[in-house]
Design a protein around this motif. Structure first.
Motif, PDB file in Angstrom:
ATOM      1  N   SER A  57       4.404   5.422  -5.281  1.00 19.68           N
ATOM      2  CA  SER A  57       4.009   5.592  -6.674  1.00 19.68           C
ATOM      3  C   SER A  57       2.479   5.565  -6.802  1.00 19.68           C
ATOM      4  N   GLY A  58       1.947   6.383  -7.704  1.00 26.21           N
ATOM      5  CA  GLY A  58       0.501   6.399  -7.932  1.00 26.21           C
ATOM      6  C   GLY A  58      -0.206   7.346  -6.972  1.00 26.21           C
ATOM      7  N   GLU A  59      -1.536   7.389  -7.119  1.00 27.77           N
ATOM      8  CA  GLU A  59      -2.289   8.373  -6.315  1.00 27.77           C
ATOM      9  C   GLU A  59      -3.001   7.744  -5.136  1.00 27.77           C
ATOM     10  N   LYS A  60      -2.875   6.407  -5.002  1.00 30.15           N
ATOM     11  CA  LYS A  60      -3.700   5.739  -3.993  1.00 30.15           C
ATOM     12  C   LYS A  60      -2.934   5.437  -2.710  1.00 30.15           C
ATOM     13  N   ALA A  61      -1.670   5.059  -2.864  1.00 30.60           N
ATOM     14  CA  ALA A  61      -0.953   4.580  -1.669  1.00 30.60           C
ATOM     15  C   ALA A  61       0.443   5.167  -1.546  1.00 30.60           C
ATOM     16  N   PHE A  62       0.796   5.461  -0.305  1.00 28.19           N
ATOM     17  CA  PHE A  62       2.215   5.679   0.033  1.00 28.19           C
ATOM     18  C   PHE A  62       2.813   4.265   0.046  1.00 28.19           C
ATOM     19  N   VAL A  63       2.467   3.486   1.075  1.00 26.52           N
ATOM     20  CA  VAL A  63       2.861   2.074   1.157  1.00 26.52           C
ATOM     21  C   VAL A  63       1.795   1.388   2.015  1.00 26.52           C
ATOM     22  N   ALA A  64       1.175   0.300   1.478  1.00 22.07           N
ATOM     23  CA  ALA A  64       0.079  -0.364   2.213  1.00 22.07           C
ATOM     24  C   ALA A  64       0.579  -1.439   3.178  1.00 22.07           C
ATOM     25  N   GLY A  65       1.856  -1.415   3.506  1.00 22.81           N
ATOM     26  CA  GLY A  65       2.351  -2.330   4.546  1.00 22.81           C
ATOM     27  C   GLY A  65       3.408  -3.276   4.045  1.00 22.81           C
ATOM     28  N   ALA A  66       3.827  -4.159   4.937  1.00 22.19           N
ATOM     29  CA  ALA A  66       4.713  -5.249   4.529  1.00 22.19           C
ATOM     30  C   ALA A  66       3.915  -6.147   3.592  1.00 22.19           C
ATOM     31  N   ASP A  67       4.605  -6.895   2.731  1.00 27.10           N
ATOM     32  CA  ASP A  67       3.921  -7.733   1.741  1.00 27.10           C
ATOM     33  C   ASP A  67       3.355  -8.986   2.418  1.00 27.10           C
ATOM     34  N   ILE A  68       2.024  -8.985   2.600  1.00 24.39           N
ATOM     35  CA  ILE A  68       1.357 -10.058   3.355  1.00 24.39           C
ATOM     36  C   ILE A  68       1.525 -11.402   2.651  1.00 24.39           C
ATOM     37  N   LYS A  69       1.469 -11.379   1.320  1.00 25.29           N
ATOM     38  CA  LYS A  69       1.598 -12.637   0.574  1.00 25.29           C
ATOM     39  C   LYS A  69       2.966 -13.267   0.834  1.00 25.29           C
ATOM     40  N   GLU A  70       3.974 -12.425   0.889  1.00 26.19           N
ATOM     41  CA  GLU A  70       5.343 -12.940   1.047  1.00 26.19           C
ATOM     42  C   GLU A  70       5.521 -13.639   2.395  1.00 26.19           C
ATOM     43  N   PHE A  71       4.904 -13.072   3.462  1.00 28.69           N
ATOM     44  CA  PHE A  71       5.207 -13.643   4.787  1.00 28.69           C
ATOM     45  C   PHE A  71       4.121 -14.574   5.329  1.00 28.69           C
ATOM     46  N   SER A  72       3.056 -14.828   4.535  1.00 31.49           N
ATOM     47  CA  SER A  72       1.903 -15.543   5.092  1.00 31.49           C
ATOM     48  C   SER A  72       2.219 -16.979   5.521  1.00 31.49           C
ATOM     49  N   ASP A  73       3.281 -17.582   4.956  1.00 39.55           N
ATOM     50  CA  ASP A  73       3.601 -18.953   5.405  1.00 39.55           C
ATOM     51  C   ASP A  73       4.911 -19.001   6.187  1.00 39.55           C
ATOM     52  N   GLY A 245      -5.675 -14.957   9.854  1.00 45.63           N
ATOM     53  CA  GLY A 245      -5.696 -13.526   9.468  1.00 45.63           C
ATOM     54  C   GLY A 245      -5.090 -13.297   8.098  1.00 45.63           C
ATOM     55  N   THR A 246      -3.931 -13.895   7.843  1.00 49.56           N
ATOM     56  CA  THR A 246      -3.272 -13.655   6.549  1.00 49.56           C
ATOM     57  C   THR A 246      -4.012 -14.398   5.427  1.00 49.56           C
ATOM     58  N   THR A 247      -4.505 -15.624   5.731  1.00 50.26           N
ATOM     59  CA  THR A 247      -5.255 -16.366   4.701  1.00 50.26           C
ATOM     60  C   THR A 247      -6.511 -15.592   4.330  1.00 50.26           C
ATOM     61  N   ALA A 248      -7.201 -15.052   5.348  1.00 48.89           N
ATOM     62  CA  ALA A 248      -8.433 -14.293   5.070  1.00 48.89           C
ATOM     63  C   ALA A 248      -8.120 -13.094   4.181  1.00 48.89           C
ATOM     64  N   PHE A 249      -7.015 -12.379   4.444  1.00 47.87           N
ATOM     65  CA  PHE A 249      -6.670 -11.224   3.594  1.00 47.87           C
ATOM     66  C   PHE A 249      -6.474 -11.680   2.154  1.00 47.87           C
ATOM     67  N   LEU A 250      -5.702 -12.759   1.979  1.00 49.46           N
ATOM     68  CA  LEU A 250      -5.385 -13.215   0.614  1.00 49.46           C
ATOM     69  C   LEU A 250      -6.626 -13.767  -0.091  1.00 49.46           C
TER      70      LEU A 250
END
Ligand code: CAA
Length: 258
Positions: A57-73, A245-250
């Motif tokens: 959906s939208g003009e920017k992304a197909f899919v930017a990956g698995a949901d990092i927030k969901e799996f970070s812990d 890595g995941t904390t830095a992204f968030l």
């Protein structure tokens, strides 16, 4: 099942499945993966549908990956299960559908997003699309079949480079590398996919399903590779680099790996 994060349109014998979480660049959380599984299953069982197009959906992304927030812990066990379930419900499932699936890559296709595009039977990209497997920048590895399918599509050397550098490649590079079949302006993306779908629908659906099975059969020796990927994806969740890595992204900063 009512869908929260997936849209389905039907145009006679063509269906368009849209991953619809534009505020999160269509990142794949567990709910979206389950919804996509149900959507693809229903469409495959619908004898009217001859081709499925998957896009974002939208003009920017197909899919930017698995949901990092969901799996970070997540723990090692939860990480392993995430990859195992995801591969079973979506990525292997799509690859093995008898109904042809075309990925219309309309923007960022990263990590699980590129893995979804690679599970489709072939790919068309818009000129703004960017593709990559950036997982090692998060302290994890691709877990939805990326280590296997990227090597199959672009060859081992280029796959190693993309995975190790975490670099994104442009749509044109992706075409040169054999990752996508065509590159067009974004406005022309769905029309071209529909045109290709139209050609496919003129042919025998029974023969096409058999052809998909036969082409895929050449890659069954990689089944073990997918299991190794799941195991190593899960093990990443036990490392300090994964936490960093995941904390830095968030926290929207660069990671400091040990
Ligand atoms: N997971 C969760 N949220 C994501 C996301 C993802 N993969 N990608 C983007 N988002 C969110 C951002 O957190 C942001 O949310 P907020 O507005 O609430 O902060 C929103 O989408 C917009 O993203 P950005 O502000 O980051 O947009 P940008 O234009 O500055 O950057 C981008 C775009 C380069 C694609 C950047 O979003 C990015 O790097 N995303 C992550 C890409 C990635 O690492 N993907 C791999 C995930 S791991 C994986 O897929 C594992 C596997 O194989 C199973």
């Amino acid at each position: 099942m009512d869908f929260e994060n997936v849209l389905i349109e039907q145009h006679t014998n063509l269906a368009i499945v849209t991953v619809n979480r534009p505020k999160k660049l269509n990142a794949l959380n567990t709910q979206t993966i389950k919804e996509l599984h149900t959507a693809f299953k229903r469409l495959d069982e619908n004898t009217e549908i001859k081709v499925i197009i998957v896009t974002g959906s939208g003009e920017k992304a197909f899919v930017a990956g698995a949901d990092i927030k969901e799996f970070s812990d997540f723990t090692v066990e939860e990480g392993t299960e995430l990859a195992r379930k995801g591969q079973e419900l979506l990525f292997d499932f799509v690859q093995n559908l008898g109904t042809p699936v075309i990925a219309a890559v309309n923007g960022f296709a990263l990590g699980g997003g590129l893995e979804l595009a690679m599970a489709a039977h072939f790919r068309v990209a818009s000129s703004n699309a960017k593709m990559g497997l950036p997982e090692v920048s998060l302290g994890v590895i691709p877990g939805y079949g990326g280590t296997q399918r990227l090597s199959q599509l672009v060859g081992k050397g280029k796959a190693m480079e993309m995975i190790m550098t975490a670099n994104m490649i442009s749509a044109e590079e992706a075409k040169d590398w054999g990752l996508v079949n065509y590159v067009v302006e974004q406005i022309d993306l769905l029309p071209l996919c529909k045109k290709l779908a139209g050609k496919i629908t003129n042919n025998s659906s029974v023969a096409i399903a058999a052809a998909i099975k036969s082409v895929n059969a050449n890659y069954t020796n990689c089944v073990n590779g997918y299991s190794v990927e799941i195991e190593n994806f899960g093990l990443s969740f036990g490392t300090n680099d994964f936490k960093e890595g995941t904390t830095a992204f968030l926290e929207k900063r660069k990671p400091n790996f040990e």
